[in-house]
Design a protein around this motif. Sequence first.
Motif, PDB file in Angstrom:
ATOM      1  N   MET A   1       0.841  -1.177   0.000  1.00  0.00           N
ATOM      2  CA  MET A   1       0.000   0.000   0.000  1.00  0.00           C
ATOM      3  C   MET A   1       0.890   1.245   0.000  1.00  0.00           C
ATOM      4  SD  MET A   1      -2.925   0.947   2.716  1.00  0.00           S
ATOM      5  CE  MET A   1      -3.339   2.606   3.017  1.00  0.00           C
ATOM      6  N   THR A   2       0.623   2.168  -0.886  1.00  0.00           N
ATOM      7  CA  THR A   2       1.379   3.405  -0.973  1.00  0.00           C
ATOM      8  C   THR A   2       0.784   4.431  -0.019  1.00  0.00           C
ATOM      9  OG1 THR A   2       1.829   2.959  -3.288  1.00  0.00           O
ATOM     10  CG2 THR A   2       2.163   5.207  -2.537  1.00  0.00           C
ATOM     11  N   SER A   3       1.645   5.078   0.706  1.00  0.00           N
ATOM     12  CA  SER A   3       1.197   6.103   1.645  1.00  0.00           C
ATOM     13  C   SER A   3       0.780   7.364   0.895  1.00  0.00           C
ATOM     14  CB  SER A   3       2.320   6.439   2.618  1.00  0.00           C
ATOM     15  OG  SER A   3       1.927   7.494   3.465  1.00  0.00           O
ATOM     16  N   LEU A   4      -0.321   7.941   1.311  1.00  0.00           N
ATOM     17  CA  LEU A   4      -0.793   9.183   0.716  1.00  0.00           C
ATOM     18  C   LEU A   4       0.128  10.342   1.094  1.00  0.00           C
ATOM     19  CD1 LEU A   4      -2.986  10.719  -0.858  1.00  0.00           C
ATOM     20  CD2 LEU A   4      -4.231  10.943   1.289  1.00  0.00           C
ATOM     21  N   PHE A   5       0.661  10.288   2.307  1.00  0.00           N
ATOM     22  CA  PHE A   5       1.529  11.353   2.792  1.00  0.00           C
ATOM     23  C   PHE A   5       2.964  10.859   2.904  1.00  0.00           C
ATOM     24  CE2 PHE A   5      -2.648  12.203   4.710  1.00  0.00           C
ATOM     25  CZ  PHE A   5      -2.896  13.454   4.182  1.00  0.00           C
ATOM     26  N   THR A   6       3.898  11.683   2.497  1.00  0.00           N
ATOM     27  CA  THR A   6       5.309  11.348   2.665  1.00  0.00           C
ATOM     28  C   THR A   6       5.995  12.297   3.641  1.00  0.00           C
ATOM     29  OG1 THR A   6       5.904  12.718   0.766  1.00  0.00           O
ATOM     30  CG2 THR A   6       5.484  10.369   0.350  1.00  0.00           C
ATOM     31  N   LYS A   7       5.382  13.448   3.883  1.00  0.00           N
ATOM     32  CA  LYS A   7       5.970  14.432   4.778  1.00  0.00           C
ATOM     33  C   LYS A   7       4.889  15.426   5.188  1.00  0.00           C
ATOM     34  CE  LYS A   7       9.297  18.173   4.840  1.00  0.00           C
ATOM     35  NZ  LYS A   7      10.185  19.015   4.079  1.00  0.00           N
ATOM     36  N   VAL A   8       4.999  15.944   6.401  1.00  0.00           N
ATOM     37  CA  VAL A   8       4.127  17.021   6.855  1.00  0.00           C
ATOM     38  C   VAL A   8       4.999  18.262   6.995  1.00  0.00           C
ATOM     39  CG1 VAL A   8       2.679  17.870   8.736  1.00  0.00           C
ATOM     40  CG2 VAL A   8       2.552  15.466   8.055  1.00  0.00           C
ATOM     41  N   ASP A   9       4.678  19.306   6.237  1.00  0.00           N
ATOM     42  CA  ASP A   9       5.444  20.551   6.293  1.00  0.00           C
ATOM     43  C   ASP A   9       5.138  21.311   7.578  1.00  0.00           C
ATOM     44  OD1 ASP A   9       7.147  22.644   4.884  1.00  0.00           O
ATOM     45  OD2 ASP A   9       5.324  23.783   5.370  1.00  0.00           O
ATOM     46  N   HIS A  10       3.844  21.573   7.802  1.00  0.00           N
ATOM     47  CA  HIS A  10       3.474  22.241   9.041  1.00  0.00           C
ATOM     48  C   HIS A  10       2.019  21.979   9.376  1.00  0.00           C
ATOM     49  CE1 HIS A  10       2.009  25.357   6.234  1.00  0.00           C
ATOM     50  NE2 HIS A  10       1.207  25.749   7.217  1.00  0.00           N
ATOM     51  N   VAL A  11       1.707  22.191  10.644  1.00  0.00           N
ATOM     52  CA  VAL A  11       0.343  22.074  11.148  1.00  0.00           C
ATOM     53  C   VAL A  11       0.018  23.403  11.805  1.00  0.00           C
ATOM     54  CG1 VAL A  11      -1.144  20.897  12.810  1.00  0.00           C
ATOM     55  CG2 VAL A  11       0.577  19.591  11.541  1.00  0.00           C
TER      56      VAL A  11
END
Length: 77
Positions: free
Chosen positions: A1-11
């Motif tokens: 399964m491929t992840s939809l997210f690879t990194k979170v820039d900011h919240v």
Amino acid sequence: MTSLFTKVDHVGIAVPDLDAAIAFYRETFGVVSVHEETNEEQGVREAMLAVGDGATMLQLLAPLNPDSTIAKFIDRS
């Protein structure tokens, strides 16, 4: 399964008092403010706090006035 997210820039986190929030996050989680600015157009003061190695940030957003979008969001929430 491929992840939809690879990194979170900011919240983004809406806060009523930017200085108090910066102090809370520094004292509680050890994160530091690396950039602060006032955005008159959006009616906010904001700060970017580095998490870990700094690849991810927390963006604190505080209202400049009671009519700003962030102030209304805080009042609703």
